[in-house]
Design a protein around this motif. Structure first.
Motif, mmCIF file in Angstrom:
data_model
loop_
_atom_site.group_PDB
_atom_site.id
_atom_site.type_symbol
_atom_site.label_atom_id
_atom_site.label_comp_id
_atom_site.label_asym_id
_atom_site.label_seq_id
_atom_site.Cartn_x
_atom_site.Cartn_y
_atom_site.Cartn_z
ATOM 1 N N VAL A 98 0.859 -1.176 0.000
ATOM 2 C CA VAL A 98 0.000 0.000 0.000
ATOM 3 C C VAL A 98 0.898 1.228 0.000
ATOM 4 C CG1 VAL A 98 -0.187 0.059 2.527
ATOM 5 C CG2 VAL A 98 -1.965 1.121 1.122
ATOM 6 N N ALA A 134 -3.440 0.833 -3.685
ATOM 7 C CA ALA A 134 -3.241 -0.546 -3.227
ATOM 8 C C ALA A 134 -3.625 -1.492 -4.357
ATOM 9 C CB ALA A 134 -4.080 -0.833 -1.988
ATOM 10 N N LEU A 148 -7.868 -2.234 3.824
ATOM 11 C CA LEU A 148 -6.662 -2.582 3.075
ATOM 12 C C LEU A 148 -5.410 -2.076 3.781
ATOM 13 C CD1 LEU A 148 -7.873 -1.886 -0.575
ATOM 14 C CD2 LEU A 148 -7.268 -4.115 0.398
ATOM 15 N N PHE A 149 -5.487 -0.865 4.313
ATOM 16 C CA PHE A 149 -4.325 -0.334 5.022
ATOM 17 C C PHE A 149 -4.026 -1.155 6.270
ATOM 18 C CE2 PHE A 149 -2.249 2.311 8.173
ATOM 19 C CZ PHE A 149 -1.190 2.833 7.448
ATOM 20 N N ARG A 154 -2.328 -4.469 5.552
ATOM 21 C CA ARG A 154 -1.018 -4.469 4.907
ATOM 22 C C ARG A 154 0.046 -3.650 5.625
ATOM 23 N NH1 ARG A 154 -2.916 -4.285 -1.498
ATOM 24 N NH2 ARG A 154 -4.478 -5.949 -1.267
#
Length: 390
Positions: free
Chosen positions: A220, A235, A254-255, A258
């Motif tokens: 990311v 991402a 998502l952050f 990852r």
């Protein structure tokens, strides 16, 4: 007064084509099917050759004032800072300096919506406005010119024009109407979620990157956008997975997955999209009085801002030049637009449609996990070209 040149599409390519013509006092109309200007950051890196183009168009000072230099990179592993370097440290070269031959030696960071805003302002000062909600639905050419049918909410207009510049993107209506093939591939296994986000949890002096050498898809990137209070979030999406909901919660998820434990909260995401990598090229760049430019002619991977930069350079004077005498000076071309034949124009651009890793030649940016092990490369990292006599 001669009828105006019709430019279809008001993205970077269409805006530059219209501005280049208008500055030479060629009449132009610029139509755009969308209801309003695009709002996303999209392509944010303006390369030196594109800054040269903006100089000739009289907008480079506005562009420079709106942006900033490439930020230092921070790469994180296991939730901790692994290294921090400048782009030039990573490439193993010294920071470039301006010279008479290369007055703009660095990539300049400006969100695309702001670049387009500057170009629209320059057109407005020349009396040209973008005509929104105006969709080209038919096009026909005869010996005297081109007839374009434009559909708007209030009705349909048949517009007569000596030439048409098709800058209406990779899904070009004009290209399809002309039966020009768009050869190449769309890579469904290379998809990216890109968003403009706000957060107070990251230092805006750095481009932040989280990645895992053993899992390239689990990365990311969060880059500050100069002149704004937002970051660009990027991402990759894993192949074979469904497209996620385009909402703030997706960005946060998502952050969190990852970044390996880094506590950053995103407060807002005013713009978001999912894109796929396109590697395509039109079988012809010109059909009679119709020219294809930008993504309508060639779609390339996003690395290094190639799409926007090639589109702008494609639409500028070297590819489209109005030759006009007294009639042209009064508002329209009396001669022709100059562009190469389909064969001699396509050859230099076929590289755009080939599968390659553009970062290997030192001119474009690698992915974060590639930067940490990229050897020094010869040549200039940002595509600057020497211009004798400048």
């Amino acid at each position: 007064m001669n009828p105006p040149v019709l430019v279809v599409g008001a993205g970077p390519a269409g805006l530059v084509a219209a501005l280049a013509l208008a500055r030479r006092r060629v009449g132009v109309r610029l139509v755009e099917r969308a209801a309003s200007p695009a709002s996303g950051s999209r392509a944010k890196g303006i390369q030196p050759r594109t800054l040269d183009v903006f100089d000739t168009l009289g907008v480079v000072e506005e562009v420079l004032a709106a942006g900033g230099p490439f930020p230092r990179w921070r790469s994180y592993r296991a939730g901790r800072l692994a290294w921090e370097k400048s782009l030039y440290d990573l490439l193993g070269i010294g920071q470039p300096t301006a010279s008479p031959g290369v007055p703009y030696p660095e990539t300049w960071m400006v969100p695309q919506w702001r670049t387009e805003e500057i170009l629209r302002g320059a057109l407005r000062r020349l009396g040209v406005e973008v005509e929104y909600q105006s969709m080209l639905v038919a096009i026909a050419e005869d010996e005297g010119g081109v007839t374009a049918t434009i559909r708007r909410p209030g009705g349909t207009e048949r517009l007569r024009s000596p030439f048409v510049v098709a800058a209406d993107g990779a899904a070009s209506t004009v290209r399809k109407a002309l039966d020009v093939t768009f050869d190449g591939v769309t890579r469904d296994d290379e998809r990216f979620l890109t968003a403009d986000v706000r957060t107070s949890g990251l230092d805006r002096s750095y481009w932040h990157n989280w990645s895992r050498p053993d899992d390239p898809a689990a990365r990311v990137s969060v880059c500050p956008l100069p002149g704004t209070d937002t970051f660009q979030f990027v991402a990759p999406l894993r192949p074979g997975t469904d497209v996620p909901a385009l909402e703030l919660a997706t960005v946060q998820r998502l952050f969190d997955e990852r970044s390996e434990g880094v506590a950053v909260t995103f407060d807002d995401a005013p713009w978001m999209t999912v894109s796929r990598t396109n590697e395509r090229i039109a079988s012809r760049f010109r059909v009679g009085r119709v020219f294809l430019v930008g993504d309508a002619a060639h779609a390339v991977p996003a690395a290094g801002g190639q799409g926007m930069n090639t589109a702008i350079q494609d639409a500028h004077k070297p590819r489209l030049e109005a030759r006009h005498g007294p009639a042209g000076r009064s508002g329209g071309p009396s001669g022709h637009l100059r562009g190469g034949t389909p064969s001699d124009r396509r050859a230099p651009d076929e590289r755009a449609g080939r599968r390659r890793r553009p970062w290997r030649d030192g001119r474009h940016l690698p992915a974060p996990e590639q930067l940490s092990r990229t050897p020094a490369q010869p040549g200039h990292p940002t595509g600057a070209r020497h211009r004798p006599g400048r």
